[in-house]
Design an enzyme around this catalytic site. Structure first.
Site, mmCIF file in Angstrom:
data_model
loop_
_atom_site.group_PDB
_atom_site.id
_atom_site.type_symbol
_atom_site.label_atom_id
_atom_site.label_comp_id
_atom_site.label_asym_id
_atom_site.label_seq_id
_atom_site.Cartn_x
_atom_site.Cartn_y
_atom_site.Cartn_z
ATOM 1 N N MET A 62 2.791 58.836 32.955
ATOM 2 C CA MET A 62 2.302 60.117 33.458
ATOM 3 C C MET A 62 2.409 61.178 32.358
ATOM 4 O O MET A 62 3.508 61.610 31.996
ATOM 5 C CB MET A 62 3.088 60.525 34.702
ATOM 6 C CG MET A 62 2.992 59.494 35.822
ATOM 7 S SD MET A 62 3.822 60.001 37.349
ATOM 8 C CE MET A 62 2.713 61.315 37.912
ATOM 9 N N GLY A 96 -1.134 65.310 32.955
ATOM 10 C CA GLY A 96 -2.514 65.691 33.201
ATOM 11 C C GLY A 96 -3.035 65.142 34.515
ATOM 12 O O GLY A 96 -2.364 64.353 35.202
ATOM 13 N N SER A 112 -3.738 60.892 34.703
ATOM 14 C CA SER A 112 -2.613 59.992 34.946
ATOM 15 C C SER A 112 -1.985 60.229 36.317
ATOM 16 O O SER A 112 -1.461 59.299 36.936
ATOM 17 C CB SER A 112 -1.563 60.138 33.841
ATOM 18 O OG SER A 112 -1.066 61.454 33.777
ATOM 19 N N MET A 133 6.356 60.035 28.701
ATOM 20 C CA MET A 133 6.800 59.714 27.348
ATOM 21 C C MET A 133 6.897 60.992 26.523
ATOM 22 O O MET A 133 5.885 61.657 26.257
ATOM 23 C CB MET A 133 5.820 58.732 26.694
ATOM 24 C CG MET A 133 5.824 57.365 27.341
ATOM 25 S SD MET A 133 4.575 56.255 26.639
ATOM 26 C CE MET A 133 3.085 56.944 27.372
ATOM 27 N N CYS A 178 -1.762 54.976 18.852
ATOM 28 C CA CYS A 178 -0.842 55.316 19.941
ATOM 29 C C CYS A 178 -0.988 54.322 21.088
ATOM 30 O O CYS A 178 0.008 53.854 21.654
ATOM 31 C CB CYS A 178 -1.098 56.742 20.426
ATOM 32 S SG CYS A 178 0.079 57.319 21.680
ATOM 33 N N GLY A 231 -3.892 56.568 33.013
ATOM 34 C CA GLY A 231 -5.082 57.305 33.425
ATOM 35 C C GLY A 231 -6.247 57.152 32.488
ATOM 36 O O GLY A 231 -7.124 58.022 32.439
ATOM 37 N N CYS A 268 -3.057 65.076 19.046
ATOM 38 C CA CYS A 268 -2.007 65.709 19.851
ATOM 39 C C CYS A 268 -0.873 66.267 19.011
ATOM 40 O O CYS A 268 -0.252 67.259 19.396
ATOM 41 C CB CYS A 268 -1.481 64.717 20.889
ATOM 42 S SG CYS A 268 -0.556 63.320 20.212
#
Length: 359
Positions: free
Chosen positions: A7, A10, A13, A32, A101, A125, A200
């Site tokens: 999760m 957002g 997810s 995470m 990632c 998600g 990110c």
């Protein structure tokens, strides 16, 4: 199944976790924490895995009615994603950190921990679909119905074993508004939260600045295809094959046509630029292939070299330690370090890492 739901904080997810829970799975939510800067905050759509995101994920889990935990994976993220990103640019390649990632964090580190704790699958998600239509009925990875949001390209590096342990509830949605509408119906507070974009861990969006701060300046020459010096640069890491803007040249080409980056040579600190037609090729060569099913020369495929690029028809010429695909029409801007994903229709059949443009 016992499902670990990643999760992010957002809407995607959150809805995915809610759907997995509603389907009857025993779901546990986990956020995470990937940033080493615990005080990092969001700026609109920029930034990811911040303190606000963790709080949003927790509230969503409470609303769904599932247990929730925060796992600190910042060391793994830095070592496996950020350091790789810097090393690849320093080597004159163009990595996709979202691919890394997914490969190393979400479907390696996370899945390894999930398995050790007795979970059967990981739910995320992502916009993709898993169906039991691979060889001998094995699970296979497909594009999502929402093609503009499809993420099968960045998930293709996870490999078939991880696919068999993945759940992607959002693959059936036609568009993003339908996901937001379901979040509103479920009274999830993230229903209007903007999507994250850009890299990110570079919250300000200044990739060149991040690379320069991290790697330091390494001045060199800008040359044309014949080796004529046209100017200078502050570091080869600021350029990628196919790039047109930001070259910093004050002299136009003799014919007035725009110049593009043709090659990046960190060993000589040279950036080679030239005309657009010199970028085109019909032959793709990639290393470290990850096949989802047996591949053989002569097979017709669709090849995609960018996350949101067009999949082009081609034929496999070689399928062993090196994957070679001959396209039916030229493609421009093939950058080493990017991911090549092969499709049969909307089904992923292989991924690999592109090498330097073949002649």
């Amino acid at each position: 199944m016992k499902v670990l739901a990643a999760m992010s904080g957002g809407v995607d997810s959150a809805v995915a976790a809610a759907r997995a829970h509603e389907a009857g799975h025993d779901v546990v939510g986990v956020h995470m924490a990937l940033s080493k800067n615990r005080a990092e905050t969001r700026s609109g759509s920029r930034g990811c895995c911040t303190v606000e995101d963790a709080a949003d994920a927790r509230r969503a889990a409470e609303r769904i009615g599932i247990p929730f935990y925060v796992w600190d994976l910042s060391d793994d993220f830095h070592d496996l994603v950020v350091s790789d990103f810097l090393a690849e640019y320093a080597a004159g390649r163009t990595p996709n950190p979202c691919v890394r990632c997914n490969e190393h964090i979400k479907f390696a580190t996370l899945m390894e921990r999930a398995r050790a704790l007795g979970f059967d699958a990981v739910c995320t998600g992502h916009y993709a679909d898993v169906r039991a239509d691979g060889p001998d009925g094995a699970p296979s990875l497909h594009r999502a119905r929402n093609l503009p949001k499809d993420q099968s390209y960045v998930l293709a590096v996870m490999g078939p074993e991880a696919v068999s342990r993945a759940v992607f509830p959002l693959g059936v949605f036609e568009d993003k508004e339908a996901v937001r509408a379901e979040a509103r119906a479920r009274r999830l507070g993230v229903s209007t939260k903007p999507d994250s974009y850009d890299i990110c861990f570079i919250a300000d969006g200044d990739t060149r600045g991040f690379l320069e701060r991290s790697l330091g300046e390494a001045p060199g020459e800008m040359v044309d295809a014949d080796g004529t010096v046209l100017g200078t640069h502050r570091g080869t890491f600021g350029f990628t094959v196919g790039q047109r803007k930001g070259l910093g040249l004050d002299r136009p080409a003799a014919d007035g046509a725009p110049r593009y980056v043709l090659d990046v040579k960190p060993e000589t600190r040279q950036v080679v630029v030239g005309a657009a037609e010199l970028l085109s090729t019909t032959l793709l060569e990639a290393s470290a292939p990850i096949p989802f099913e047996p591949l053989a020369p002569g097979r017709e495929v669709s090849a995609q070299i960018r996350a949101h690029g067009e999949a082009l028809p081609g034929i496999i010429e070689q399928a062993d330690d090196v994957l070679r695909v001959r396209l039916s029409s030229p493609v421009r801007g093939v950058a080493p370090g990017q991911t090549l994903v092969l499709y049969d229709g909307d089904r992923v059949i292989a991924s690999a890492t592109l090498e330097r443009r073949a002649a």
